[in-house]
Enzyme design. Structure first.
Site, PDB file in Angstrom:
ATOM      1  CE  LYS A  16      -0.313  -0.389   5.037  1.00  0.00           C
ATOM      2  NZ  LYS A  16      -1.136  -0.852   6.169  1.00  0.00           N
ATOM      3  CE1 TYR A  68      12.826  31.404   5.669  1.00  0.00           C
ATOM      4  CE2 TYR A  68      12.949  29.026   5.404  1.00  0.00           C
ATOM      5  CZ  TYR A  68      12.833  30.287   4.851  1.00  0.00           C
ATOM      6  OH  TYR A  68      12.731  30.434   3.502  1.00  0.00           O
TER       7      TYR A  68
HETATM    8  C1  LIG Z   1      -0.383  -2.018   6.699  1.00  0.00           C
HETATM    9  C2  LIG Z   1      -0.952  -3.304   7.108  1.00  0.00           C
HETATM   10  C3  LIG Z   1      -0.130  -4.424   7.331  1.00  0.00           C
HETATM   11  C4  LIG Z   1       1.384  -4.342   7.323  1.00  0.00           C
HETATM   12  O1  LIG Z   1       1.832  -3.818   8.554  1.00  0.00           O
HETATM   13  P1  LIG Z   1       3.391  -3.674   8.888  1.00  0.00           P
HETATM   14  O2  LIG Z   1       3.417  -3.201  10.288  1.00  0.00           O
HETATM   15  O3  LIG Z   1       3.929  -2.657   7.937  1.00  0.00           O
HETATM   16  O4  LIG Z   1       3.985  -5.009   8.680  1.00  0.00           O
HETATM   17  C5  LIG Z   1      -0.741  -5.637   7.599  1.00  0.00           C
HETATM   18  N1  LIG Z   1      -2.087  -5.734   7.673  1.00  0.00           N
HETATM   19  C6  LIG Z   1      -2.900  -4.687   7.497  1.00  0.00           C
HETATM   20  C7  LIG Z   1      -4.366  -4.860   7.616  1.00  0.00           C
HETATM   21  C8  LIG Z   1      -2.373  -3.433   7.221  1.00  0.00           C
HETATM   22  O5  LIG Z   1      -3.184  -2.387   7.053  1.00  0.00           O
END
Ligand SMILES: *Cc1c(COP(=O)(O)O)cnc(C)c1O
Length: 360
Positions: free
Chosen positions: A35, A255
């Site tokens: 994702k 800044y």
């Molecule tokens: C993002 C996600 C993962 C992966 O999690 P990590 O901590 O990056 O391994 C697994 N399951 C779901 C439902 C997620 O949304």
């Protein structure tokens, strides 16, 4: 010369980290979580390096379709499912598996017939309280989906709130127990574990594991580094010194003059700021590599630049190479001094930073 900041993506590190997941969970299928543009690493590059994964999980429909059109035949799971009947039709058209977590989705599916075939993952809320059906709703939802002629394979899943924090292991145990009690004796495939659970709780491996962050070579644990876990960093953010300043005692930098020199010192200005994805709130002292040597930031990053201390790096000159995180400087370290987690830094890498794909 173009602006010297780049993000280097090491595909062989990604492949290596996938093999680490296999070592931790040798009996499970791996749903590689890609994702958010593969946590900022580039969807298609990451998918190519992860082509031996048994499936992919993400939540952007357009990216899922793009993967399918690129020829990936594995299960592709939409972690938030579909949001409309139009999206549902696309899921069927492209054989995307969907998480079902809400009654609205059940309503939209009730109009389907057996000519439509859909693989579903029922999400059970066992304590994270984000997505999923309450334990008491689950039997009804399962029955509804089992009797829906469009539903092909049903899998069961849940997600942990605290798998990364061992002090909260009783919370993980409660979630495991809740999930196991509800799903005991069922023939459906089961999925529970994110990266932290894969490494910390072998009992959660089940049929499908869902690693994200560990694939990218960062640690989900506050007290164990990626190196301890045998993971290799995939993303390295590299830049150069584009200016050098000699400060007198009492001069300020940037800044608001947030950093004040207590003595005369030499500082470097790095091409890289918050518009590139560097965290603006990283405190003075956030680690940086210049010429391969460790130094640190001074003051907050600005939009396009940040300042670093060169007091003890005499070799540093205009054009000296800088690493903001990655090989030689774990992203987890930078994240913790910036009050965040590696996930956020990786995902926030800005599109204006050119990616260079490596296959070392
Ligand atoms: C993002 C996600 C993962 C992966 O999690 P990590 O901590 O990056 O391994 C697994 N399951 C779901 C439902 C997620 O949304």
């Amino acid at each position: 010369m173009s602006r010297p900041i780049h993000v280097l993506i090491d595909l062989s590190a990604l492949e290596h980290n996938l093999s680490v997941v296999r070592r931790y969970a040798p009996h499970s299928r791996i749903m590689a979580v890609i994702k958010a543009n593969a946590y900022g690493h580039g969807l298609l590059h990451a998918a190519r390096a992860l082509k031996r994964a048994d499936g992919f999980a993400l939540l952007e429909l357009d990216a899922a379709i793009c993967l399918r059109k690129s020829g990936y035949g594995q299960p592709i799971l939409l972690l938030e499912g579909f949001f409309s009947t139009t999206e549902l039709a696309l899921c069927i058209q492209y054989s995307l598996s969907v998480v079902i977590h809400h009654k609205e989705q059940l309503m939209m599916m009730s109009a389907l017939d057996r000519l439509n075939k859909l693989d579903v993952f029922i999400k059970i809320n066992t304590g994270m309280n984000r997505l999923g059906f309450a334990p008491e709703e689950f039997p009804f939802v399962l029955q509804l989906l089992e009797s829906n002629p469009a539903v092909n394979q049903i899998s069961l899943m849940t997600h942990f709130a605290n798998a990364d924090n061992f002090a909260e292991n009783s919370s993980v145990s409660r979630q495991i127990e809740c999930f196991n009690t509800l799903t005991k004796g069922m023939k459906h495939l089961r999925s529970l574990a994110n990266s932290a659970a894969i490494m910390q709780y072998p009992a959660t491996h089940a049929d499908w594991v869902r690693p994200g962050i560990m694939l990218y070579g960062a640690s989900p644990f506050p007290d164990r580094t990626a190196i301890d876990l045998g993971l290799h960093p995939v993303m390295t953010v590299s830049s150069k010194l584009i200016a050098i300043q000699n400060l007198k005692a009492g001069s300020r930098v940037g800044y608001g003059g947030q950093f004040k020199a207590t003595h005369a010192m030499r500082i470097g200005i790095v091409a890289g700021g918050y518009a590139d994805g560097y965290p603006r709130h990283a405190l003075t002292g956030t680690p940086v590599l210049v010429n391969g040597q460790r130094t640190h930031t001074l003051g907050f990053a600005s939009m396009d630049m940040l300042a670093v201390d060169l007091s003890h790096i005499e070799s540093a000159v205009l054009g000296s190479p800088v690493i903001l995180w990655g090989k030689g400087l774990p992203v987890d370290e930078v994240a913790s001094t910036a009050g965040t987690i590696s996930y956020e830094l990786l995902c926030a890498m800005a599109p204006r930073v050119e990616a260079i794909i490596q296959n070392t």
